[in-house]
Each structure stands twice: as structure tokens, then as C-alpha cells.
Design a protein around this motif. Sequence first.
Motif, PDB file in Angstrom:
ATOM      1  N   TYR A 416       0.934  -0.542   0.122  1.00  0.00           N
ATOM      2  CA  TYR A 416       0.053  -0.103  -0.122  1.00  0.00           C
ATOM      3  C   TYR A 416       0.542   1.271  -0.292  1.00  0.00           C
ATOM      4  N   GLN A 417       0.646   2.374  -0.689  1.00  0.00           N
ATOM      5  CA  GLN A 417       0.991   4.135  -0.402  1.00  0.00           C
ATOM      6  C   GLN A 417       0.004   4.838   0.579  1.00  0.00           C
ATOM      7  N   ARG A 418       1.190   5.195   1.719  1.00  0.00           N
ATOM      8  CA  ARG A 418       0.101   5.670   2.069  1.00  0.00           C
ATOM      9  C   ARG A 418       0.549   7.138   2.481  1.00  0.00           C
ATOM     10  N   ASN A 419      -0.234   7.856   2.694  1.00  0.00           N
ATOM     11  CA  ASN A 419      -0.345   9.698   2.828  1.00  0.00           C
ATOM     12  C   ASN A 419      -0.537   9.549   4.860  1.00  0.00           C
ATOM     13  N   PRO A 420       0.688   9.763   4.631  1.00  0.00           N
ATOM     14  CA  PRO A 420       0.075   9.936   6.669  1.00  0.00           C
ATOM     15  C   PRO A 420      -0.533  11.032   7.466  1.00  0.00           C
ATOM     16  N   LYS A 421       0.047  12.093   6.597  1.00  0.00           N
ATOM     17  CA  LYS A 421      -0.860  13.432   6.423  1.00  0.00           C
ATOM     18  C   LYS A 421      -2.568  13.476   7.307  1.00  0.00           C
TER      19      LYS A 421
END
Length: 446
Positions: A416-421
Motif C-alpha cells: 500500500y502507498q499511504r498518506n500519513p497526513k
Amino acid sequence: MSDMSDCTRVIHYATSILCSNKGSMEMSQLHRRVFQRFEISEADFWYIVKKCARFVMVQSRPGEEDAESDCTVVAKTSLRLCKKYSKNECYECQDLHLCKYFVYGNCRYGKGRKECKFSHNIQSQHNYPLLRECTLHELNEDDLFLLLLQNDPALLPEVCAHYNKGTGVFGACTFMERCTKVHICQHFVHDTCLFGPKCKRQHSIDGYSRRMLEERGLSGDIIRELPYIYQNVYRLNSQPQSSELISDQGIKPVAQMEKNEICLHFIRRKCKFQDQCVLVHFNLPYKWELYDGKGWRELRNMEDIERAYCDPKNEYSPGSRPVNFVSMTKNGDPVRRLSTVSSVSKPAHYFLTTQWIWYYKGDHENWIEYGHPDDKQRATSVTSRELEKSFQEDNNAEVTVIKGNRHYYVSFQDMYQRNPKHNTKRRVRRRPRFVSISEVESKAAQ
């Protein structure tokens, strides 16, 4: 197995009995329970436990002499509760929108007349598709909540490190009965306590910690299971997984593995080792095989399967009995793809190596190669080749990716590619570049 639905039922059943047994179970016990319920082969069982992302195998306590007890199976999931949902800052993401205290089993609003403003519905329009995508939609609430708790340390209170130092009832903890962390033996959590019932530290939740946990909304049932949940959190996060692999005969060392890399020199008819070669001899840089219960055999229409697999949007090969590229099965039987070495591990003049391409899922159900522009002409800072190099170095790593003014990280472990913000995620796929039989023959003749 007769079809993929049989495989899915075994996975559902194994997950359910693990969660009903405090989240984990010795391999021999799980093996016995599954075979009491299903008529499956040894190969099917080992393949499911080893290959399915739902399960993690960890070594049990060192020194045990019982060969059947040398491995524990822990239930695993990448699904999480959305952290921004409780702040009313999230509306659409890939995490569950549920009341945290509902998961704890003790939401005070769920029991009174006043309705909780956060969802208590795992079947909601947002939650059900996520559970179904992770094949968790058939779990009952108690099993699902235990699975979430033992896979997300952020949901659990910390174990007090000071309690585990010094002497006395509270160890070196100066907060004593007012401590907001759990007083429990850290060695017990790590499954390394040598003293057992004679240990001076708590192996269960004491009265002080119980009151603190109840004030934080945890139910009595969850508090009772908490020591074992901590153990499984430790098992899942410390990565004490066996370096051995599972075959249909049981556990065997890596040195005894079957050959699974195709020889580049044989394709060019230049392998000097002949039958003594440690690599697979095949005329293509890829080979699709199915395990029929006795051994691996070649699949027909191999070029058509490979062509479909190379397109990241495809989850199945063509035909009435397709290969499932996600579970790597065909009618429930295990399927594998052998290939030549990755192109990033060889100099540029080597040909017929496998060029792996990395994609992320776009906003319009399309798949975009890393380093290439999206529909708004924005490209990621990391290329497909750079991701592959990182993957070859460590296939459990996380890689930071920048696109525009946003930062993401790509997890190789769950793809998965995650956007932590914003706490969002996109699927990632790694697929090879397609090479036709005619192209192979042309290059091999050079």
C-alpha cells in the motif's frame, strides 16, 4: 481443493478459531482443527498458512523439544481504525469508521438512551466494503475486534517499563496505583519469563490496572484477554518469524528449497552446468506452475497467462478456469510463477532478466507507473526501478515517495502507498514487463 471458495472458507475458519483462542494457536493445534472440519491436502494447508497474509508464523519459546509445538500461528490484518474519524476530520478513507470504545466493548453511549455519534455498525456503507476486501466480513464482532486490537498497538495502553524495574509491589513506578500504564511482566509479554506462576511481576491484570482500563472504556472481556493480546502484538511487531519455509512435507531449511529461479544461460543455450545447474532450465524467462498435490506441473497457455499478469489492472488470467493473481491459485490449487533474476541485480548488458514495474492505483481505477505523470501531470519522486532496487535490498521496507507537495510512504509488506497526513492509502502492484515467446527467441539467438 475443489475451487477458490473452499480455500476462502478454510481461511475464514482458521481466522475465526485463532481469534476465538486469544488470537493465536500452536501450529499442531490449528492443523488438527482445520483437518477435523475440511477435507484438504497437506499441501493446501501449508500453502494457506505460509502464503496467506492473514497469518504469521512465529517461533515458539526456544528449547521446546516437542517438534509439533515449534511454531505459533498469529492472526494478522493490515486493516486499522481511522484515527481522524473520531475528530470528525475524515469522511472517505481506507480505514474503518468505528467508535473506538465500541471496539473496546464498553461504549457508554451504546448502552443508554443517548446514541453514540460514532458508528457502531461494522456493516455500514463505509465499513462493509473494506471488510469484504480484506475477507473479514464473515467474522463476528468479538473476533474482529480482537484481531484489530492485536494488530494495532495504537489502540492499546502501554506496558509500564518502570514497573518492570526495581523491587516492591509497584517496581520502580513512582505513580504506583495512579499509573496510566499497565503493570504486567514484560518478560511474560515477550513469552520469555522463566519464573512462571512464581514470578514476582503480574502475569494478569491487577486491580489497579483494571480500574484504569475500565475508566478508559475497555470491557471486562477485553481486559481479561489483554495479557495475551500484548503477547501477540509483540509477536507481530518483533518479527521473530522462522527463517525456514513450509513445504507440503512440513518445515524444511532454505538450503533444501526447490529451485525457483530460471537460468539465463540455459535460455541462450549456453549453460555449462547442464543437469548440475542449481537454477531452473526452461526456454522462457517465466514459468507458470500449478501444484496438483503431488508436485508442480506446467500450466497451459503460459504466454496468455503471462500477458494478463503483466497488466496491473488484471486480477485473473483469461479462460473459464482462470488463475487468481491475488491469491495465486487456480480452482483453489496453489500456483506459482518462476522467473529470471530481477533486472536491477544485473548489469544493463544482461538481457532476458525480469524487468519489474511498480504501479499505484490512480483516482479513476487506472494504474500509474511510479515516476510517470498522472492525469494532472504530476510524477512521483521515486521511479519504478528505484522501488525495485529497494525491494531487492529489503522486501519488508518502507520507502518515502513525494508527489507535488505531498509525502507518502510505500510499504512492501502489505503493498500500500499511504498518506500519513490524511490517513489514506492506495494499492500498489509489482508486475513484470511482458516478453513474448517470439521476442525471447529473437534475443536468445543473438
